[in-house]
Enzyme design. Sequence first.
Site: not given
Length: 238
Positions: A9, A51
């Site tokens: 991740h 992100h």
Amino acid sequence: MNDIPIFAHRGASSFHLENTFSAFKKAKEIGADGIELDLQISKDGVLVVFHDIDLKRLAGVNKLVAECDYEELIRYNLGTRFKRMFSRERIMSFQDVLNWANSENIALNIELKESLLTNVHALKNLLKSMKLPPGSHFSSFHGTLLETVKEIQPNIETAFIITKKFDWSSLGIHAYYDAIHAHKRYYKSRYLKYCETANIGIRFYGIQGNESFLENPHSAVIGWITDFPHKVRKARNR
């Protein structure tokens, strides 16, 4: 032993700053099968790996990513508040990451983020020209972005990231996704049964490596997304 792929991740983000080459290289080193990363777009149309929709958390700058040209974005030191002053980490272009992934033959889980909703043209250009490593796919909370992927590259796998509003009975109805991604709290028999019935694979995120289901996962599971790929690999191989 099972061989369900493990995606790190934002890279090995328990070791290094998320979405950086340091995190990606560490993920490969400790046995991840793939890298999960996030795709935003700059003001001048460059796809970047980041992100957040804004720069506040990791660059300390109160601006949106999409408000900045690429040359501005790569000037910012990245890191948490008290570390970024000494950091050498920078925002990366997706093309640089894609080149690295192809050279290392490591799969990518590419999450399409909200800034792309207002510049789909750049995504279309990418889809027309790119080569992805085997096992790669696109994911998003935004169905329209996945529809764009399917429009340009119908054979590339797409995955819809679900929320609590998701209608599980609709699985298999929509043509814009081939799989779904869900938080591990949805690892429950009733949801897995929906996937099995619809013949839709599911990847779970938020995996820590100590979950009991890792050793004998349901047949609908096609991937784990985790900050701790080394722990998940150990559990997977137990």
